[in-house]
Design an enzyme around this catalytic site. Structure first.
Site, PDB file in Angstrom:
ATOM      1  N   ARG A   6       3.065  -4.123   0.747  1.00  0.00           N
ATOM      2  CA  ARG A   6       3.505  -4.966  -0.361  1.00  0.00           C
ATOM      3  C   ARG A   6       4.981  -5.283  -0.130  1.00  0.00           C
ATOM      4  O   ARG A   6       5.745  -4.425   0.336  1.00  0.00           O
ATOM      5  CB  ARG A   6       3.351  -4.240  -1.701  1.00  0.00           C
ATOM      6  CG  ARG A   6       1.932  -4.168  -2.227  1.00  0.00           C
ATOM      7  CD  ARG A   6       1.425  -5.536  -2.710  1.00  0.00           C
ATOM      8  NE  ARG A   6       0.087  -5.472  -3.264  1.00  0.00           N
ATOM      9  CZ  ARG A   6      -1.039  -5.689  -2.593  1.00  0.00           C
ATOM     10  NH1 ARG A   6      -1.003  -6.002  -1.303  1.00  0.00           N
ATOM     11  NH2 ARG A   6      -2.213  -5.625  -3.197  1.00  0.00           N
ATOM     12  N   GLU A  43       6.941 -12.904  -3.791  1.00  0.00           N
ATOM     13  CA  GLU A  43       5.917 -13.879  -3.400  1.00  0.00           C
ATOM     14  C   GLU A  43       5.670 -14.897  -4.496  1.00  0.00           C
ATOM     15  O   GLU A  43       5.639 -14.502  -5.661  1.00  0.00           O
ATOM     16  CB  GLU A  43       4.615 -13.135  -3.072  1.00  0.00           C
ATOM     17  CG  GLU A  43       4.585 -12.698  -1.630  1.00  0.00           C
ATOM     18  CD  GLU A  43       3.347 -11.908  -1.257  1.00  0.00           C
ATOM     19  OE1 GLU A  43       2.232 -12.327  -1.597  1.00  0.00           O
ATOM     20  OE2 GLU A  43       3.534 -10.872  -0.599  1.00  0.00           O
ATOM     21  N   HIS A  87       0.611 -13.655   3.414  1.00  0.00           N
ATOM     22  CA  HIS A  87      -0.278 -12.637   2.823  1.00  0.00           C
ATOM     23  C   HIS A  87      -1.746 -12.881   3.203  1.00  0.00           C
ATOM     24  O   HIS A  87      -2.617 -13.019   2.342  1.00  0.00           O
ATOM     25  CB  HIS A  87      -0.099 -12.622   1.294  1.00  0.00           C
ATOM     26  CG  HIS A  87      -0.473 -11.300   0.672  1.00  0.00           C
ATOM     27  ND1 HIS A  87       0.118 -10.804  -0.452  1.00  0.00           N
ATOM     28  CD2 HIS A  87      -1.400 -10.373   1.016  1.00  0.00           C
ATOM     29  CE1 HIS A  87      -0.423  -9.633  -0.778  1.00  0.00           C
ATOM     30  NE2 HIS A  87      -1.347  -9.349   0.111  1.00  0.00           N
TER      31      HIS A  87
HETATM   32  N1  NAD Z   1      -1.258  -7.469   3.191  1.00  0.00           N
HETATM   33  C1  NAD Z   1      -2.489  -7.383   2.740  1.00  0.00           C
HETATM   34  O1  NAD Z   1      -3.231  -8.361   2.649  1.00  0.00           O
HETATM   35  C2  NAD Z   1      -3.036  -6.051   2.368  1.00  0.00           C
HETATM   36  C3  NAD Z   1      -4.399  -5.801   2.573  1.00  0.00           C
HETATM   37  C4  NAD Z   1      -4.894  -4.569   2.195  1.00  0.00           C
HETATM   38  C5  NAD Z   1      -4.049  -3.617   1.637  1.00  0.00           C
HETATM   39  N2  NAD Z   1      -2.738  -3.895   1.461  1.00  0.00           N
HETATM   40  C6  NAD Z   1      -1.827  -2.872   0.910  1.00  0.00           C
HETATM   41  O2  NAD Z   1      -1.973  -1.698   1.687  1.00  0.00           O
HETATM   42  C7  NAD Z   1      -1.996  -0.575   0.833  1.00  0.00           C
HETATM   43  C8  NAD Z   1      -2.701   0.575   1.502  1.00  0.00           C
HETATM   44  O3  NAD Z   1      -4.104   0.376   1.566  1.00  0.00           O
HETATM   45  P1  NAD Z   1      -5.061   1.540   2.082  1.00  0.00           P
HETATM   46  O4  NAD Z   1      -6.471   1.083   1.862  1.00  0.00           O
HETATM   47  O5  NAD Z   1      -4.682   1.993   3.447  1.00  0.00           O
HETATM   48  O6  NAD Z   1      -4.702   2.684   1.027  1.00  0.00           O
HETATM   49  P2  NAD Z   1      -4.735   4.251   1.220  1.00  0.00           P
HETATM   50  O7  NAD Z   1      -4.644   4.811  -0.147  1.00  0.00           O
HETATM   51  O8  NAD Z   1      -5.888   4.642   2.082  1.00  0.00           O
HETATM   52  O9  NAD Z   1      -3.381   4.557   2.038  1.00  0.00           O
HETATM   53  C9  NAD Z   1      -2.108   4.616   1.456  1.00  0.00           C
HETATM   54  C10 NAD Z   1      -1.392   5.810   2.049  1.00  0.00           C
HETATM   55  O10 NAD Z   1      -0.041   5.778   1.623  1.00  0.00           O
HETATM   56  C11 NAD Z   1       0.352   7.128   1.435  1.00  0.00           C
HETATM   57  N3  NAD Z   1       1.524   7.189   0.582  1.00  0.00           N
HETATM   58  C12 NAD Z   1       1.628   7.033  -0.765  1.00  0.00           C
HETATM   59  N4  NAD Z   1       2.893   7.205  -1.165  1.00  0.00           N
HETATM   60  C13 NAD Z   1       3.632   7.439  -0.048  1.00  0.00           C
HETATM   61  C14 NAD Z   1       5.000   7.699   0.188  1.00  0.00           C
HETATM   62  N5  NAD Z   1       5.876   7.737  -0.817  1.00  0.00           N
HETATM   63  N6  NAD Z   1       5.397   7.887   1.465  1.00  0.00           N
HETATM   64  C15 NAD Z   1       4.504   7.855   2.478  1.00  0.00           C
HETATM   65  N7  NAD Z   1       3.189   7.636   2.312  1.00  0.00           N
HETATM   66  C16 NAD Z   1       2.760   7.425   1.057  1.00  0.00           C
HETATM   67  C17 NAD Z   1      -0.882   7.789   0.803  1.00  0.00           C
HETATM   68  O11 NAD Z   1      -0.822   9.197   0.907  1.00  0.00           O
HETATM   69  C18 NAD Z   1      -1.993   7.166   1.594  1.00  0.00           C
HETATM   70  O12 NAD Z   1      -2.341   7.929   2.739  1.00  0.00           O
HETATM   71  C19 NAD Z   1      -2.667  -1.115  -0.441  1.00  0.00           C
HETATM   72  O13 NAD Z   1      -2.322  -0.348  -1.577  1.00  0.00           O
HETATM   73  C20 NAD Z   1      -2.154  -2.523  -0.528  1.00  0.00           C
HETATM   74  O14 NAD Z   1      -0.998  -2.580  -1.314  1.00  0.00           O
HETATM   75  C21 NAD Z   1      -2.216  -5.092   1.804  1.00  0.00           C
HETATM   76  O1  DGY Z   2      -4.362  -5.228  -1.575  1.00  0.00           O
HETATM   77  C1  DGY Z   2      -5.057  -6.060  -1.003  1.00  0.00           C
HETATM   78  O2  DGY Z   2      -6.295  -5.957  -0.940  1.00  0.00           O
HETATM   79  C2  DGY Z   2      -4.426  -7.223  -0.307  1.00  0.00           C
HETATM   80  O3  DGY Z   2      -3.106  -7.398  -0.511  1.00  0.00           O
HETATM   81  C3  DGY Z   2      -5.227  -8.474  -0.290  1.00  0.00           C
HETATM   82  O4  DGY Z   2      -6.216  -8.275   0.621  1.00  0.00           O
END
Ligand code: NAD
Ligand code: DGY
Length: 386
Positions: free
Chosen positions: A273, A302, A320
């Protein structure tokens, strides 16, 4: 109150009124809802980001559930309106839900769904693509070609970084961070250093086994290290990719001081994010460190970029799109619809939100469960025994 002017309706005589604030890819998600007696209303307003007022008008006097988007502000106002309209089901079409005030949803007994798992590999692949684009200066070189500036091979033309044997740093080694780490370790034989609040045991085992395989074949083995602080990752890694959730602990995790701790020729990737990075500090850092490169899928404000970012040759920026593969986006729509449907029908919550495959199989009906409800415990939903 702004009136929604444009709505597409499916199964008008359906008993349950479900709204999607945006058209979503594929048709399976619509079919799954209409087959279960839902009237589906899809908002086709042209403005990309709907305001709270737009969504209030959509909810109206009676609404059983809403599928919303990460660009919307789901807080007290919307959850109280949904509750007044008789609705107890909401799902983001996203895994991240920092746009949702879960406490407010709890207050009104509204289930909050998200869409984990289906976007893990797609998002990791975009992070890997940005890593390569930054390391090998692909966007700069593409612009150079199109501008007609190429007049022959030169030893110093667009020289970038070799990834093999370098260290990849992952901050937030959850689903996406771990998938990205595996791609970079296996694909480019990079060593891994990661920082997370929890140990990524499966990832560690993977790198160990791959290292042993390489060694057995006479190659330099890859290694892994779990860092005891984030700064250790920033100091040691050549490519750093950010994959934590956005919350109070990760806001501006990368700031001016932390940028200055990174190697001068490091590459920073952000597909988590925007606010995880202090973007103003980043622009300054890019200006004074031309060999430092960045690949960004997300931005602090954004859809805007902070002043100066668009001019930086050492930045690759995309809008994004990390989860934007057809299979993933259709799957996200399906999971979001099934989260809402499950709550409406009184189904239990799937016990393992990391295993969403059974919901995505087009050839069999999905399990009678909501795939992923983040506040299931808080609002007293039971877990599926399946
Ligand atoms: N750009 C995009 O289109 C897109 C797509 C999918 C997800 N995302 C973002 O990616 C994030 C992660 O997704 P995910 O499915 O891997 O989630 P997830 O919950 O599997 O992984 C997140 C990880 O971050 C760790 N974490 C939390 N706080 C932390 C800190 N202070 N320091 C270090 N690590 C920390 C958690 O322990 C966890 O392992 C989502 O929450 C979303 O915001 C963005
Ligand atoms: O959190 C998410 O799923 C993304 O930012 C969009 O795919």
């Amino acid at each position: 109150m702004a009136k929604p002017v444009s709505i597409e309706v499916w199964n008008p005589s359906g008993k349950y009124r479900v709204i999607s604030t945006k058209p979503m890819p594929g048709t399976r998600w619509i079919r799954l809802l209409t087959d279960q007696d839902c009237r589906v209303e899809i908002c086709t307003l042209k403005n990309t980001i709907l305001s709270v007022e737009d969504i209030l008008a959509l909810i109206g006097d009676r609404c059983d559930g809403v599928i919303g988007q990460l660009t919307e502000d789901w807080g007290e106002v919307l959850f109280s309106a949904l509750s007044r309209a008789g609705g107890r089901a909401f799902s983001n079409m996203a895994v991240g839900y920092n746009n949702v005030d879960v406490e407010a949803a709890n207050k009104y007994g509204v289930a909050v769904g998200n869409t984990p798992g289906v976007l893990t590999e797609t998002t990791a692949e975009l992070a890997a693509s940005l890593s390569l684009a930054a390391a090998r200066r692909i966007v700069e070189a593409d612009e150079f070609m199109r501008a007609g500036l190429y007049d022959g091979w030169l030893p110093n033309l667009f020289v970038g970084n070799l990834l093999k044997g370098q260290t990849v740093g992952v901050i937030g080694a959850g689903r996406i961070g771990s998938a990205y780490a595996r791609m970079m370790v296996e694909g480019f034989k990079m060593n891994l250093i990661y920082y997370d609040l929890y140990q990524a045991t499966r990832l560690e085992k993977f790198v160990t086994a791959y290292g042993q395989f390489l060694k057995a074949n006479g190659e330099q083995p890859v290694t892994w290290k779990r860092a005891s602080s984030m700064d250790e990752v920033l100091q040691e890694a050549d490519v750093i990719s950010l994959h934590p959730i956005l919350d109070k602990t990760t806001y501006h995790l990368i700031n001016k001081e932390r940028l200055s701790n990174m190697k001068k020729e490091a590459i920073l990737i952000n597909c988590s994010r925007g606010p995880v990075v202090d973007e103003v500090a980043l622009v300054e850092h890019l200006k004074v460190n031309p060999m430092f490169r960045v690949g960004l899928d997300v931005f602090e404000d954004e859809p805007h970029m902070k002043p100066g970012l668009a001019d930086m040759k050492n930045a690759v920026v995309v809008p994004h799109i990390a989860s934007a593969s057809k299979w993933t986006r259709e799957g996200m729509a399906t999971l979001a619809a099934l989260n809402v449907l499950g709550k409406i029908k009184g189904y239990p919550v799937w016990s393992n939100p990391n295993n969403v495959e059974p919901f995505l199989n087009e050839n069999s009906p999905p399990p009678a469960a909501s795939p992923s409800i983040v506040n299931a415990k808080a609002i007293g939903l039971t877990a599926s025994k399946l």
